[in-house]
Design an enzyme around this catalytic site. Structure first.
Site, PDB file in Angstrom:
ATOM      1  N   CYS A   7      23.357   4.863   2.176  1.00 29.38           N
ATOM      2  CA  CYS A   7      24.453   6.073   2.316  1.00 29.38           C
ATOM      3  C   CYS A   7      24.131   6.801   3.518  1.00 29.38           C
ATOM      4  CB  CYS A   7      24.858   6.494   1.122  1.00 29.38           C
ATOM      5  SG  CYS A   7      26.511   7.074   0.802  1.00 29.38           S
ATOM      6  N   ASP A 124      25.662   9.075 -10.364  1.00 28.43           N
ATOM      7  CA  ASP A 124      24.887   9.755  -9.730  1.00 28.43           C
ATOM      8  C   ASP A 124      24.243  11.146 -10.727  1.00 28.43           C
ATOM      9  OD1 ASP A 124      23.606  10.947  -7.471  1.00 28.43           O
ATOM     10  OD2 ASP A 124      25.440  11.144  -6.095  1.00 28.43           O
TER      11      ASP A 124
END
Length: 206
Positions: A7, A124
């Site tokens: 990412c 996350d």
């Protein structure tokens, strides 16, 4: 086979290197407050040059649906990752091509997962004021619990040194990394990038 998403891609060199090393997906961050933000026009140029089996993913935070679809059309992103307060109804408009991110504090963080019909959940770490990209880990045993709700993408503080332990414990659908393979925000360290992918593949072997 556990999927690997790299990412925070901001340039062609990092994108092509990640693809060459075996990344399954690349994340492009369209949240303007992120240090890894990329202009949609630049993302489109990179995505156009990607190999055909590398999946481009767009990251959004509380963006209007019209703007999401505009960026999707411009860039060619195939999966949409929502990191804000998007409702189940909002995410469902994008069907199985949506990923909903949740910041994990404790088991209470999972109360709303059952309401979302998305392709996967990204877990996350929680850090006040940040919408992802925290660089810190959370209790991975909680991720194991979350697997009962659907496919889990494990994120939050992963790096080449700890990803083997994380994969062996959680056995997620995918892992997601940004800061753990960077030399500075938005710029990848290619040695760390390669090691991360090698370690994930090693951990996933029976």
């Amino acid at each position: 086979m556990i999927k690997i998403k790299i990412c925070g891609i901001t340039n062609l060199d990092d994108a092509m290197t990640a693809a060459e090393y075996g990344a399954d997906a690349l994340g492009f961050n369209f949240y303007r407050k992120s240090p890894r933000y990329i202009e949609p026009e630049k993302a489109a140029e990179i995505i156009y040059q990607l190999p055909p089996l590398v999946l481009p993913v767009g990251i959004f935070v509380n963006e209007h649906e019209k703007r999401v679809r505009e960026i999707q059309a411009l860039t060619g992103i195939q999966v949409l990752q929502f990191h804000g307060d998007e409702s189940p109804e909002f995410c469902e408009r994008f069907k199985s091509r949506a990923i909903k991110a949740f910041q994990v504090k404790d088991k209470e963080s999972f109360h709303s997962l059952a309401h979302y019909k998305v392709g996967a959940f990204l877990l996350d770490s929680y850090k006040d004021g940040l919408k992802g990209g925290t660089g810190i880990t959370f209790n991975w045993h909680l991720a194991v619990v979350a697997k009962s709700f659907g496919r889990i993408i494990l994120a939050g503080g992963l790096n080449p040194e700890n990803v083997v332990e994380a994969v062996k414990l959680v056995q997620p659908y995918a892992v997601d990394v940004a800061g753990g393979v960077e030399k500075e925000k938005g710029i990848k360290d290619h040695a760390k990038l390669k090691k991360f992918i090698v370690e994930v593949r090693r951990a996933a072997r029976p």
